[in-house]
Scaffold this motif. Structure first.
Motif, PDB file in Angstrom:
ATOM      1  N   LYS A 169       0.821  -1.212   0.000  1.00  0.00           N
ATOM      2  CA  LYS A 169       0.000   0.000   0.000  1.00  0.00           C
ATOM      3  C   LYS A 169       0.857   1.265   0.000  1.00  0.00           C
ATOM      4  O   LYS A 169       0.590   2.209  -0.762  1.00  0.00           O
ATOM      5  CB  LYS A 169      -0.917  -0.014   1.222  1.00  0.00           C
ATOM      6  N   MET A 170       1.894   1.300   0.850  1.00  0.00           N
ATOM      7  CA  MET A 170       2.706   2.515   0.985  1.00  0.00           C
ATOM      8  C   MET A 170       3.632   2.736  -0.208  1.00  0.00           C
ATOM      9  O   MET A 170       3.856   3.871  -0.617  1.00  0.00           O
ATOM     10  CB  MET A 170       3.525   2.444   2.272  1.00  0.00           C
ATOM     11  N   LEU A 171       4.171   1.652  -0.757  1.00  0.00           N
ATOM     12  CA  LEU A 171       5.121   1.807  -1.865  1.00  0.00           C
ATOM     13  C   LEU A 171       4.450   1.680  -3.226  1.00  0.00           C
ATOM     14  O   LEU A 171       5.091   1.919  -4.246  1.00  0.00           O
ATOM     15  CB  LEU A 171       6.238   0.774  -1.726  1.00  0.00           C
ATOM     16  N   ARG A 172       3.199   1.263  -3.240  1.00  0.00           N
ATOM     17  CA  ARG A 172       2.418   1.185  -4.478  1.00  0.00           C
ATOM     18  C   ARG A 172       3.163   0.389  -5.551  1.00  0.00           C
ATOM     19  O   ARG A 172       3.439   0.889  -6.648  1.00  0.00           O
ATOM     20  CB  ARG A 172       2.085   2.596  -4.994  1.00  0.00           C
ATOM     21  N   TRP A 173       3.490  -0.877  -5.184  1.00  0.00           N
ATOM     22  CA  TRP A 173       4.154  -1.723  -6.168  1.00  0.00           C
ATOM     23  C   TRP A 173       3.348  -1.750  -7.466  1.00  0.00           C
ATOM     24  O   TRP A 173       2.153  -1.997  -7.465  1.00  0.00           O
ATOM     25  CB  TRP A 173       4.277  -3.155  -5.644  1.00  0.00           C
ATOM     26  N   ARG A 174       4.006  -1.509  -8.585  1.00  0.00           N
ATOM     27  CA  ARG A 174       3.301  -1.411  -9.867  1.00  0.00           C
ATOM     28  C   ARG A 174       2.565  -2.690 -10.233  1.00  0.00           C
ATOM     29  O   ARG A 174       1.451  -2.665 -10.740  1.00  0.00           O
ATOM     30  CB  ARG A 174       4.300  -1.066 -10.975  1.00  0.00           C
ATOM     31  N   SER A 175       3.219  -3.838 -10.034  1.00  0.00           N
ATOM     32  CA  SER A 175       2.612  -5.111 -10.417  1.00  0.00           C
ATOM     33  C   SER A 175       1.737  -5.684  -9.304  1.00  0.00           C
ATOM     34  O   SER A 175       1.218  -6.788  -9.438  1.00  0.00           O
ATOM     35  CB  SER A 175       3.710  -6.120 -10.775  1.00  0.00           C
ATOM     36  N   GLY A 176       1.597  -4.935  -8.203  1.00  0.00           N
ATOM     37  CA  GLY A 176       0.827  -5.431  -7.082  1.00  0.00           C
ATOM     38  C   GLY A 176       1.640  -6.240  -6.107  1.00  0.00           C
ATOM     39  O   GLY A 176       1.136  -6.643  -5.060  1.00  0.00           O
ATOM     40  N   CYS A 177       2.909  -6.517  -6.447  1.00  0.00           N
ATOM     41  CA  CYS A 177       3.776  -7.260  -5.544  1.00  0.00           C
ATOM     42  C   CYS A 177       5.202  -6.736  -5.677  1.00  0.00           C
ATOM     43  O   CYS A 177       5.528  -6.011  -6.622  1.00  0.00           O
ATOM     44  CB  CYS A 177       3.727  -8.760  -5.829  1.00  0.00           C
ATOM     45  N   ARG A 178       6.032  -7.093  -4.743  1.00  0.00           N
ATOM     46  CA  ARG A 178       7.420  -6.600  -4.710  1.00  0.00           C
ATOM     47  C   ARG A 178       8.199  -7.112  -5.921  1.00  0.00           C
ATOM     48  O   ARG A 178       8.208  -8.305  -6.209  1.00  0.00           O
ATOM     49  CB  ARG A 178       8.076  -7.085  -3.418  1.00  0.00           C
ATOM     50  N   PRO A 179       8.908  -6.211  -6.636  1.00  0.00           N
ATOM     51  CA  PRO A 179       9.732  -6.664  -7.757  1.00  0.00           C
ATOM     52  C   PRO A 179      10.955  -7.440  -7.259  1.00  0.00           C
ATOM     53  O   PRO A 179      11.504  -7.120  -6.210  1.00  0.00           O
ATOM     54  CB  PRO A 179      10.177  -5.371  -8.449  1.00  0.00           C
ATOM     55  N   LYS A 180      11.375  -8.455  -8.004  1.00  0.00           N
ATOM     56  CA  LYS A 180      12.569  -9.213  -7.618  1.00  0.00           C
ATOM     57  C   LYS A 180      13.785  -8.297  -7.655  1.00  0.00           C
ATOM     58  O   LYS A 180      13.927  -7.475  -8.556  1.00  0.00           O
ATOM     59  CB  LYS A 180      12.786 -10.396  -8.562  1.00  0.00           C
ATOM     60  N   GLY A 181      14.655  -8.473  -6.672  1.00  0.00           N
ATOM     61  CA  GLY A 181      15.854  -7.640  -6.611  1.00  0.00           C
ATOM     62  C   GLY A 181      15.645  -6.361  -5.837  1.00  0.00           C
ATOM     63  O   GLY A 181      16.588  -5.606  -5.622  1.00  0.00           O
ATOM     64  N   VAL A 182      14.397  -6.111  -5.417  1.00  0.00           N
ATOM     65  CA  VAL A 182      14.085  -4.927  -4.606  1.00  0.00           C
ATOM     66  C   VAL A 182      13.475  -5.406  -3.296  1.00  0.00           C
ATOM     67  O   VAL A 182      12.578  -6.249  -3.296  1.00  0.00           O
ATOM     68  CB  VAL A 182      13.110  -3.982  -5.334  1.00  0.00           C
ATOM     69  N   ASN A 183      13.970  -4.883  -2.196  1.00  0.00           N
ATOM     70  CA  ASN A 183      13.425  -5.218  -0.888  1.00  0.00           C
ATOM     71  C   ASN A 183      12.884  -3.945  -0.246  1.00  0.00           C
ATOM     72  O   ASN A 183      13.010  -2.851  -0.824  1.00  0.00           O
ATOM     73  CB  ASN A 183      14.502  -5.853  -0.003  1.00  0.00           C
ATOM     74  N   ALA A 184      12.301  -4.063   0.925  1.00  0.00           N
ATOM     75  CA  ALA A 184      11.745  -2.888   1.600  1.00  0.00           C
ATOM     76  C   ALA A 184      11.722  -3.136   3.098  1.00  0.00           C
ATOM     77  O   ALA A 184      11.667  -4.279   3.557  1.00  0.00           O
ATOM     78  CB  ALA A 184      10.332  -2.598   1.095  1.00  0.00           C
ATOM     79  N   SER A 185      11.749  -2.059   3.865  1.00  0.00           N
ATOM     80  CA  SER A 185      11.674  -2.153   5.323  1.00  0.00           C
ATOM     81  C   SER A 185      11.026  -0.888   5.867  1.00  0.00           C
ATOM     82  O   SER A 185      10.964   0.141   5.181  1.00  0.00           O
ATOM     83  CB  SER A 185      13.066  -2.337   5.929  1.00  0.00           C
ATOM     84  N   PHE A 186      10.536  -0.984   7.096  1.00  0.00           N
ATOM     85  CA  PHE A 186       9.957   0.177   7.769  1.00  0.00           C
ATOM     86  C   PHE A 186      11.022   0.845   8.629  1.00  0.00           C
ATOM     87  O   PHE A 186      11.819   0.172   9.281  1.00  0.00           O
ATOM     88  CB  PHE A 186       8.782  -0.236   8.661  1.00  0.00           C
ATOM     89  N   CYS A 187      11.022   2.167   8.635  1.00  0.00           N
ATOM     90  CA  CYS A 187      11.968   2.930   9.458  1.00  0.00           C
ATOM     91  C   CYS A 187      11.219   4.051  10.168  1.00  0.00           C
ATOM     92  O   CYS A 187      10.239   4.598   9.645  1.00  0.00           O
ATOM     93  CB  CYS A 187      13.072   3.540   8.603  1.00  0.00           C
ATOM     94  N   GLN A 188      11.708   4.396  11.349  1.00  0.00           N
ATOM     95  CA  GLN A 188      11.145   5.532  12.065  1.00  0.00           C
ATOM     96  C   GLN A 188      11.662   6.816  11.436  1.00  0.00           C
ATOM     97  O   GLN A 188      12.837   6.922  11.102  1.00  0.00           O
ATOM     98  CB  GLN A 188      11.538   5.498  13.534  1.00  0.00           C
ATOM     99  N   VAL A 189      10.781   7.781  11.272  1.00  0.00           N
ATOM    100  CA  VAL A 189      11.184   9.081  10.721  1.00  0.00           C
ATOM    101  C   VAL A 189      10.707  10.175  11.673  1.00  0.00           C
ATOM    102  O   VAL A 189       9.621  10.077  12.260  1.00  0.00           O
ATOM    103  CB  VAL A 189      10.595   9.304   9.316  1.00  0.00           C
ATOM    104  N   PRO A 190      11.509  11.230  11.867  1.00  0.00           N
ATOM    105  CA  PRO A 190      11.094  12.318  12.769  1.00  0.00           C
ATOM    106  C   PRO A 190       9.938  13.112  12.176  1.00  0.00           C
ATOM    107  O   PRO A 190       9.890  13.360  10.968  1.00  0.00           O
ATOM    108  CB  PRO A 190      12.359  13.167  12.881  1.00  0.00           C
ATOM    109  N   LEU A 191       9.011  13.501  13.017  1.00  0.00           N
ATOM    110  CA  LEU A 191       7.894  14.337  12.570  1.00  0.00           C
ATOM    111  C   LEU A 191       8.302  15.812  12.612  1.00  0.00           C
ATOM    112  O   LEU A 191       9.169  16.203  13.400  1.00  0.00           O
ATOM    113  CB  LEU A 191       6.694  14.123  13.485  1.00  0.00           C
ATOM    114  N   PRO A 192       7.686  16.641  11.768  1.00  0.00           N
ATOM    115  CA  PRO A 192       7.981  18.083  11.812  1.00  0.00           C
ATOM    116  C   PRO A 192       7.684  18.653  13.192  1.00  0.00           C
ATOM    117  O   PRO A 192       6.820  18.162  13.921  1.00  0.00           O
ATOM    118  CB  PRO A 192       7.032  18.659  10.751  1.00  0.00           C
ATOM    119  N   SER A 193       8.414  19.704  13.567  1.00  0.00           N
ATOM    120  CA  SER A 193       8.282  20.289  14.900  1.00  0.00           C
ATOM    121  C   SER A 193       6.887  20.833  15.168  1.00  0.00           C
ATOM    122  O   SER A 193       6.430  20.860  16.304  1.00  0.00           O
ATOM    123  CB  SER A 193       9.313  21.406  15.082  1.00  0.00           C
TER     124      SER A 193
END
Length: 439
Positions: free
Chosen positions: A339-363
């Protein structure tokens, strides 16, 4: 009298390796799915099971000697070995020489890693398990979920209602039981989804179902080797548990594909055979076997045995529900990546991985309120390289917010590897990271 050596085309002096190779060839040639006949196939299975068992083979040889039979005399040992080698089948689980694989360890290594992680997650409490799942990469979650689905429909360690998959009849009572039946060959079953089994003092060891006849035959050979090693180890004074663990462990080490072993314990009560819930966990199976064996030594009644099996089934059902919940967590984890990365084919492309990371919010975000860390999905290229026993990760690119950026990184890494080898690919990965940091 049946001429078992002739059925397999080996001499009386044939070694176990020659008998196994001959069985692979003859079983594949006579299997009904490959154009053979059921009658001939069952003869081949019986010949293999007798000649691969030291005690049964000795008894058979003595009978041949007593009757003066020439079975196995007409086949020259060296010719038989050459014949067996010529038709020996390659180990399974290996990719074709010309097949281009972008990612992933060997099938067996992936299964080992997935099973280890699955069991580790099940040992955590709910909060720790949820946190650990959130840390999984997209590919790791896919491999783990694939293992769960392949093993037992989402519950690979314990499966209550799948005793029929191991050759047992469907339960007619609340507790699984069946009527006594004659012994039959334990080789690959005929029909869709072939499987094999062996019995070690009431502990039934079964393979998963395979639609590949060659794979099913190899798995049958694996189980026969388990039985042989178990007999050798018990003969050396090892306990039942020690012999079972050592035999299964040694056989699996030599197997190239995952036979998806499952276990159950059978115990006979008069004309009935009761059996425990099917489990993928050897520790659980050995514990159940030990409990039933203790009850039988105490001359427990049928009612007491049924009560013990019912308690095992209830514990297994609770484990199934826990595993099903874990599968749902993994499905949700993968869905969020999609949902977040909007894979074009509906699934993860081979050779590409993904992970969740914490990001700072604006002040200015939520001033005066307690802020929770925000998580965002990032994609990155992941390059694998060929090693002696399969692929291994080589390097990866920086985290990207979009799929197309990660795919461009992958193309760049592959081009560098093609021109200058692994060292060039690593240098390119370093350049991409430095470029990202300068932005």
């Amino acid at each position: 009298m049946q001429t078992l050596y002739t059925v397999l085309g080996v001499s009386r002096s044939a070694e176990n390796s020659q008998i196994r190779a001959a069985y692979r060839h003859r079983a594949l040639a006579t299997h009904p799915d490959k154009g053979g006949s059921e009658e001939e196939f069952l003869k081949v299975v019986e010949a293999f099971e007798v000649l691969s068992d030291a005690q049964k083979r000795t008894t058979y040889d003595e009978e041949l000697q007593r009757t003066g039979s020439q079975d196995g005399r007409a086949v020259d040992s060296e010719a038989a070995a050459a014949h067996a080698d010529a038709f020996g089948l390659p180990d399974l689980g290996k990719t074709e020489p010309n097949a281009k694989v972008l990612e992933g360890y060997s099938a067996l290594e992936e299964a080992k890693r997935a099973k280890s992680l699955w069991l580790e997650l099940l040992e955590r409490d709910a909060a720790e398990r949820k946190a650990q799942v959130e840390q999984l990469s997209c590919r790791a979650a896919e491999v783990l979920l694939g293992y769960a689905r392949l093993s037992a429909g989402g519950a690979p360690v314990v499966a209550v209602a799948q005793a029929s998959e191991c050759g047992a009849l469907p339960p007619e009572e609340e507790v699984p039981c069946k009527r006594r039946r004659l012994e039959s060959p334990s080789g690959p079953a005929l029909g869709v989804g072939s499987r094999a089994h062996v019995c070690l003092e009431g502990l039934k060891v079964c393979t998963g179902a395979s639609e590949d006849v060659t794979e099913a035959i190899n798995w049958h050979i694996l189980l026969v080797r388990v039985k042989q090693m178990y007999a050798d180890l018990t003969g050396q004074g090892h306990s039942f548990e020690s012999a079972v663990r050592r035999a299964i462990g040694a056989a699996l080490e030599a197997e190239a594909s995952d036979p998806r072993l499952r276990f159950l314990t059978e115990c006979q009560v008069e004309e009935e055979v009761l059996f425990t819930p099917v489990t993928w966990d050897l520790d659980t199976a050995l514990t159940q076997h030990q409990q039933l064996a203790a009850l039988q030594r105490q001359k427990a009644s049928r009612f007491e045995l049924l009560a013990a099996i019912r308690r095992m089934a209830q514990a297994s059902q609770a484990a199934v529900e826990e595993q099903r919940a874990l599968s749902e967590q993994l499905e949700q984890h993968i869905f969020l990546f999609r949902k977040m990365l909007r894979w074009r084919s509906g699934c993860r492309p081979k050779g590409v991985n993904a992970s969740f990371c914490q990001v700072p919010l604006p002040s200015f975000w939520g001033e005066g309120k307690a802020q929770r860390p925000a998580f965002r999905a990032f994609a990155y290229a992941e390059l694998w390289h060929q090693k002696a026993f399969g692929l291994e990760p080589l390097c990866r690119g920086p985290r990207r917010q979009r799929e197309d950026e990660a795919l461009r990184d992958l193309e760049s890494l592959q081009a560098s590897q093609s021109k200058g080898g692994d060292a060039a690919a690593k240098a390119e990965a370093k350049r991409l990271f430095e470029e990202q940091l300068r932005r």
